[in-house]
Scaffold this active site. Sequence first.
Site, PDB file in Angstrom:
ATOM      1  N   ARG A 240       1.156  -2.960   6.595  1.00 34.40           N
ATOM      2  CA  ARG A 240       2.040  -2.066   7.331  1.00 34.40           C
ATOM      3  C   ARG A 240       3.047  -2.793   8.214  1.00 34.40           C
ATOM      4  NH1 ARG A 240      -2.950   1.517   9.133  1.00 34.40           N
ATOM      5  NH2 ARG A 240      -3.946  -0.443   8.529  1.00 34.40           N
TER       6      ARG A 240
ATOM      7  N   LYS B 104      -0.250  -7.675  -3.353  1.00 38.22           N
ATOM      8  CA  LYS B 104      -1.567  -7.045  -3.444  1.00 38.22           C
ATOM      9  C   LYS B 104      -1.373  -5.539  -3.515  1.00 38.22           C
ATOM     10  CE  LYS B 104      -4.551  -6.535   0.132  1.00 38.22           C
ATOM     11  NZ  LYS B 104      -4.974  -5.138  -0.061  1.00 38.22           N
TER      12      LYS B 104
ATOM     13  N   ASP C 290       0.829  -1.212   0.000  1.00 35.51           N
ATOM     14  CA  ASP C 290       0.000   0.000   0.000  1.00 35.51           C
ATOM     15  C   ASP C 290       0.860   1.258   0.000  1.00 35.51           C
ATOM     16  OD1 ASP C 290      -2.209  -1.619  -0.065  1.00 35.51           O
ATOM     17  OD2 ASP C 290      -2.576  -1.544   2.088  1.00 35.51           O
TER      18      ASP C 290
ATOM     19  N   GLN D  71      -9.108  -1.131  12.096  1.00 39.51           N
ATOM     20  CA  GLN D  71      -8.433  -2.368  11.668  1.00 39.51           C
ATOM     21  C   GLN D  71      -8.071  -3.201  12.896  1.00 39.51           C
ATOM     22  OE1 GLN D  71      -8.009  -4.626   9.634  1.00 39.51           O
ATOM     23  NE2 GLN D  71      -6.273  -4.285   8.296  1.00 39.51           N
TER      24      GLN D  71
ATOM     25  N   LYS E 147     -11.998  -4.304  -4.860  1.00 42.33           N
ATOM     26  CA  LYS E 147     -13.282  -4.531  -4.172  1.00 42.33           C
ATOM     27  C   LYS E 147     -14.451  -4.062  -5.029  1.00 42.33           C
ATOM     28  CE  LYS E 147     -11.435  -4.572   0.500  1.00 42.33           C
ATOM     29  NZ  LYS E 147     -10.039  -4.102   0.275  1.00 42.33           N
TER      30      LYS E 147
ATOM     31  N   ASP F 105     -20.432  -3.278  -7.705  1.00 46.65           N
ATOM     32  CA  ASP F 105     -21.579  -2.669  -8.389  1.00 46.65           C
ATOM     33  C   ASP F 105     -22.323  -3.724  -9.215  1.00 46.65           C
ATOM     34  OD1 ASP F 105     -23.256  -0.635  -9.578  1.00 46.65           O
ATOM     35  OD2 ASP F 105     -21.653   0.794  -9.192  1.00 46.65           O
TER      36      ASP F 105
ATOM     37  N   SER G 268     -11.977  -7.534   8.132  1.00 41.29           N
ATOM     38  CA  SER G 268     -11.162  -7.656   9.343  1.00 41.29           C
ATOM     39  C   SER G 268     -11.465  -6.572  10.371  1.00 41.29           C
ATOM     40  CB  SER G 268      -9.682  -7.555   8.949  1.00 41.29           C
ATOM     41  OG  SER G 268      -9.430  -6.317   8.285  1.00 41.29           O
TER      42      SER G 268
ATOM     43  N   THR H  93     -21.637  -2.437 -14.841  1.00 40.87           N
ATOM     44  CA  THR H  93     -20.684  -1.395 -14.443  1.00 40.87           C
ATOM     45  C   THR H  93     -19.317  -2.002 -14.107  1.00 40.87           C
ATOM     46  OG1 THR H  93     -22.481  -0.041 -13.596  1.00 40.87           O
ATOM     47  CG2 THR H  93     -20.285   0.452 -12.746  1.00 40.87           C
TER      48      THR H  93
ATOM     49  N   TYR I 290      -5.833  -6.691  14.294  1.00 42.46           N
ATOM     50  CA  TYR I 290      -4.713  -7.540  13.901  1.00 42.46           C
ATOM     51  C   TYR I 290      -4.642  -8.843  14.693  1.00 42.46           C
ATOM     52  CZ  TYR I 290      -2.630  -3.691  11.229  1.00 42.46           C
ATOM     53  OH  TYR I 290      -2.387  -2.701  10.320  1.00 42.46           O
TER      54      TYR I 290
END
Length: 265
Positions: free
Chosen positions: A236, A61, A39, A215, A94, A97, A155, A101, A217
Amino acid sequence: NPRLHESLEERRSSSKHPIATRLFELMMAKKSNLCVAADLTSLDEVIKLAESIGPKIVVLKIHVDILEDFSLAKMKQLRKVAKAHEFLIMEDRKFADIANTVQQQFHGGVYKISEWADLITAHPLAGPEMITHLFGDSSSDSRRTCGCVLILEMSTKNALTSQDYSKEAAKWGLIASDIVAGFVGQSPPDADFSGWIQFTPGVNSASKSGDSKGQQYCSPAEAVLERGADIIIVGRGLIKSSDVVATAENYRSEGWTALTKRITN
Ligand code: BMP
């Protein structure tokens, strides 16, 4: 749940999706069940990260819509790294719709996700036909080159992905097993299938308390042994560490040891 104790070889042979089959092969060959959530906001940085930790991971990812320097040429570069180090690229878009679409979001726009993603994520909110028509009609190449990972549970604290919701969505996923390669979840669904791969995010060895924004963990061992994860997703916990290669090795080793233990128990 038989999935949890079957060997990866057995599961590979029962898999109905070419991308799931490939992922089982990569896991066995690399002795890794690590997916890193890269990320970062720069694709150049994502490429650099992928070059360094590539040998330790089976999936990288990304969130393409947080990149400030996206170009299809750079995505081609990332694909080269993925080919050289043998890992899959998951776009965590994610999709959520109506199918008409979603098909356009998947194939078109600026990102042209279908040209480079091996796996994409989708919320089953819109119903079973959104899943079956996600990639386009039955002649779409993407049905072979891309796998859908259904988000059955999230999560975060107080997520709306209730047991009933996840249960129903898992059934739809099973019916569309030529589209769905696996699911994101925090527990094995009732309607499970050993050819399916469970991806579990919210994994961080250093933090037990979450991120103060909802979030939550758990450790790699807890994700695999108590929650049914086949693949652990670490963001992270890895990308913020000062030595990403050493940290990737720690997560690879912890995740793989737990998976081997679960299978042989
Ligand atoms: P981190 O380990 O830094 O908390 O990142 C988790 C990653 O997994 C993020 O990319 C997030 O979008 C994703 N994710 C999640 O955390 N929970 C879910 O239920 C589903 C996700 O895709």
